[in-house]
Design an enzyme around this catalytic site. Sequence first.
Site, short mmCIF file in Angstrom:
data_model
loop_
_atom_site.label_atom_id
_atom_site.label_comp_id
_atom_site.label_asym_id
_atom_site.label_seq_id
_atom_site.Cartn_x
_atom_site.Cartn_y
_atom_site.Cartn_z
N GLU A 1 0.85 -1.19 0.00
CA GLU A 1 0.00 0.00 0.00
C GLU A 1 0.88 1.25 0.00
O GLU A 1 1.83 1.32 0.75
CB GLU A 1 -0.86 -0.06 1.27
CG GLU A 1 -1.85 1.05 1.38
CD GLU A 1 -2.67 1.15 0.12
OE1 GLU A 1 -3.52 0.29 -0.10
OE2 GLU A 1 -2.45 2.10 -0.67
N CYS B 1 4.50 4.96 9.70
CA CYS B 1 5.12 4.21 8.60
C CYS B 1 6.63 4.43 8.49
O CYS B 1 7.40 3.48 8.67
CB CYS B 1 4.46 4.59 7.29
SG CYS B 1 2.69 4.39 7.36
C1 UGA Z 1 3.93 7.37 3.98
C2 UGA Z 1 4.16 7.26 2.47
O1 UGA Z 1 4.23 8.57 1.90
C3 UGA Z 1 3.05 6.45 1.80
O2 UGA Z 1 3.34 6.29 0.42
C4 UGA Z 1 2.95 5.09 2.47
O3 UGA Z 1 1.88 4.32 1.95
C5 UGA Z 1 2.73 5.27 3.96
O4 UGA Z 1 3.80 6.05 4.52
C6 UGA Z 1 2.68 3.91 4.59
O5 UGA Z 1 3.68 3.20 4.53
O6 UGA Z 1 1.60 3.48 5.02
P1 UGA Z 1 2.40 8.90 5.59
O7 UGA Z 1 3.21 8.34 6.71
O8 UGA Z 1 0.92 8.91 5.68
O9 UGA Z 1 2.74 8.10 4.20
O10 UGA Z 1 2.83 10.40 5.42
P2 UGA Z 1 3.76 11.27 4.46
O11 UGA Z 1 2.93 12.32 3.83
O12 UGA Z 1 4.57 10.44 3.57
O13 UGA Z 1 4.70 11.96 5.54
C7 UGA Z 1 5.52 11.21 6.40
C8 UGA Z 1 6.34 12.11 7.31
O14 UGA Z 1 7.33 12.79 6.57
C9 UGA Z 1 5.53 13.21 8.01
O15 UGA Z 1 5.96 13.28 9.35
C10 UGA Z 1 5.88 14.48 7.28
O16 UGA Z 1 5.82 15.63 8.09
C11 UGA Z 1 7.32 14.18 6.87
N1 UGA Z 1 7.76 14.92 5.67
C12 UGA Z 1 7.20 14.66 4.46
C13 UGA Z 1 8.78 15.86 5.78
O17 UGA Z 1 9.31 16.11 6.87
N2 UGA Z 1 9.21 16.51 4.64
C14 UGA Z 1 8.67 16.26 3.42
O18 UGA Z 1 9.12 16.89 2.44
C15 UGA Z 1 7.64 15.32 3.33
#
Ligand code: UGA
Length: 444
Positions: free
Chosen positions: A152, A261
């Site tokens: 996923e 995740c």
């Molecule tokens: C992440 C992946 O993006 C999904 O593709 C995956 O399905 C999911 O994990 C999973 O394995 O279930 P998610 O954890 O919902 O999704 O959130 P993201 O939007 O990816 O962000 C993850 C973390 O990275 C957050 O804490 C966000 O603040 C941080 N982040 C994201 C940053 O610090 N900088 C960025 O440029 C992007």
Amino acid sequence: MKNICVLGAGYVGLVTGACFADLGNKVICLDIDESKIEALNRGDVPIYEPGLAEVLLRNVRSRRLNFSTSYEDALKTAEFVFIAVGTPSGVDGEADLQYVRMAAKSIAKVMDHPLIIINKSTVPVGTGDWVADIIKKHQEEPIPFWVVSNPEFLREGSAIHDFMNPDRVVLGSLHHEAAEKVAQLHLPLRTTIQITDLRTAEMIKYASNAFLATRISFINEIATICERLGADVKEVAVGMGYDKRIGPAFLDAGLGFGGSCFPKDVRALEHMALIHDAHPQLLRAVLDINRHQRRQVVVKLRQMLGGLNERRVGLLGLSFKPNTDDMREAPAVDIARQLHREGAYVQAYDPVSGEIAARILPDIRLAESVYEVAKDADALVVVTEWNEFRHLDMERIRRNMAGKVLLDGRNIWDPEEMAGLGFVYSGVGRGVNMNSSDREGDLS
Ligand code: UGA
């Protein structure tokens, strides 16, 4: 229309069930948690996810989506069974597979016709084979079944959109025909479908999450260097992102990654590497930099406030990212606890995760608005970049604060504008710009 059963009415399970029903299939979502199923049957959605409640309701009303706690009911007419149960981090970062094992055993005991069993839970490489072994071992009579891995990739906060508009669907199986049948289910999504073997599909999930986490730690390390050298990491990321080979996504420097995740999956991949005698040095650095980002905020605040004891610090945002109430591995938790340990009074505001935060962080005071948090605060820290924080009356906030420190952990404000309003502003990786005229005198 196909008959689908989804095991696990958690985050991934509910989104998968609701979306497959919305694509016209008949879906039963099963969970062993009776109170959760009762709530869903009443129309209550146990998680905060934009758009999910509407899709659930629409499909429950049209009788394409049902909920149950009984494996017999759920598997009766199913052709496809998706396993979407939790795989929390166990000791040493190893994924804890007890729920996957329970699901596999229960399928084996109850199945009375051939099934395609699709694993959506994030599981260590090799788990698909292990699930097949468990089912074989616990079947009362040999009934054919095929295991397919379907990792996923949806994100919390945009899960429905991500499910309906994926960049790709990955299917892994030792049985090509079974994978083809699962591919048919995904045809309405009009996306690239990659069919590969079981273990490769399982690894694609870990490698994708670890790579995205690596980008974040990379840009955070660049941010630290930018701060020392007087460069602006936001602009650096923009400039890097124009390169098609790099791209702009996942280059926002800040307080690092949290959630259910990235931290768990990078740790699990590190563990898999270690026990198989590989040397996961990059993955270790990714986690190390991520921890550093959280610690660094407290260090900065201590310096900017000349100590933390009895200082009033306001946190803006608590969830691990915007548009979710999820507090798992949220930077806010570590930051608030450390501030509290050092004697600061911490108050916070989050648009949705207040209730959850109150349980996890009993020592902080929760406010009803940003303005309430700002009142008499010595410092404010942006922890989560909720959209509403971008449109605040910053002048009013500045007037109501006791101090001037504004620590922008997600780089949502313009440093010069904030300085102009009288704040002592610090972002992440936004060094004081020493342009040539500052150093060498004005050329004009
Ligand atoms: C992440 C992946 O993006 C999904 O593709 C995956 O399905 C999911 O994990 C999973 O394995 O279930 P998610 O954890 O919902 O999704 O959130 P993201 O939007 O990816 O962000 C993850 C973390 O990275 C957050 O804490 C966000 O603040 C941080 N982040 C994201 C940053 O610090 N900088 C960025 O440029 C992007």
